[in-house]
Scaffold this motif. Sequence first.
Motif, PDB file in Angstrom:
ATOM      1  N   ILE A  79       0.927  -1.144   0.054  1.00 19.76           N
ATOM      2  CA  ILE A  79       0.027  -0.065   0.053  1.00 19.76           C
ATOM      3  C   ILE A  79       1.008   1.162  -0.088  1.00 19.76           C
ATOM      4  N   VAL A 105      -6.433   4.199   4.373  1.00 12.77           N
ATOM      5  CA  VAL A 105      -7.122   3.659   3.193  1.00 12.77           C
ATOM      6  C   VAL A 105      -8.483   3.046   3.359  1.00 12.77           C
ATOM      7  N   GLU A 106      -9.458   3.622   2.595  1.00 13.02           N
ATOM      8  CA  GLU A 106     -10.861   3.465   2.887  1.00 13.02           C
ATOM      9  C   GLU A 106     -11.298   2.413   1.831  1.00 13.02           C
ATOM     10  N   VAL A 107     -12.242   1.296   2.327  1.00 10.89           N
ATOM     11  CA  VAL A 107     -12.658   0.444   1.613  1.00 10.89           C
ATOM     12  C   VAL A 107     -14.011   0.196   2.083  1.00 10.89           C
ATOM     13  N   ASN A 123     -11.512   1.379   8.040  1.00 12.93           N
ATOM     14  CA  ASN A 123     -10.439   1.837   7.571  1.00 12.93           C
ATOM     15  C   ASN A 123      -8.964   1.539   7.911  1.00 12.93           C
ATOM     16  N   LEU A 124      -8.008   1.309   7.177  1.00  8.39           N
ATOM     17  CA  LEU A 124      -6.700   0.966   7.352  1.00  8.39           C
ATOM     18  C   LEU A 124      -5.783   2.081   7.488  1.00  8.39           C
ATOM     19  N   GLN A 163      -6.616  -1.048  12.127  1.00  6.66           N
ATOM     20  CA  GLN A 163      -7.770  -0.620  11.637  1.00  6.66           C
ATOM     21  C   GLN A 163      -8.699  -0.214  13.080  1.00  6.66           C
ATOM     22  N   LEU A 211      -6.847  -8.327   3.923  1.00  8.50           N
ATOM     23  CA  LEU A 211      -6.580  -7.097   3.438  1.00  8.50           C
ATOM     24  C   LEU A 211      -6.639  -7.100   1.872  1.00  8.50           C
ATOM     25  N   PHE A 225      -7.924  -3.471   0.001  1.00  2.19           N
ATOM     26  CA  PHE A 225      -7.072  -2.633   0.340  1.00  2.19           C
ATOM     27  C   PHE A 225      -5.972  -2.147  -0.334  1.00  2.19           C
ATOM     28  N   HIS A 226      -5.752  -2.949  -1.305  1.00  2.00           N
ATOM     29  CA  HIS A 226      -4.356  -2.636  -2.317  1.00  2.00           C
ATOM     30  C   HIS A 226      -4.752  -3.663  -3.557  1.00  2.00           C
TER      31      HIS A 226
END
Length: 110
Positions: free
Chosen positions: A7, A27-29, A34-35, A49, A104, A109-110
Amino acid sequence: MNAAKDILQQLGVDSVAEMGVNENYTVEVDGYENLTIEKIGEDRVSVGQYYISRGDLMSDPEVVFVVDSGDWRPVRFTQHPLAHDHDESGLDLDEFLSTWNKNLQKSGFH
């Protein structure tokens, strides 16, 4: 923590050494907590998280790593309200981190 390293690279950060203390990326998914990846000391990075419960920030989970020559050694693990562990020599979290990495990646997330 390969997912966090990947990431950071996608965000243009090739190593934690390039980051300033307190520099962080979130990072938002959709559908997931969020991470956040944050450099919290010269040789420390936090990956976590989080969620809010009754006004308190809760970790689900958070792992703090000591970064030395590109190697990330987990030294603190927190998962509210279940667990907290800290050992400067390193924690045996290989199985947990492997599962978290996979989750993840599968979650986008990536």
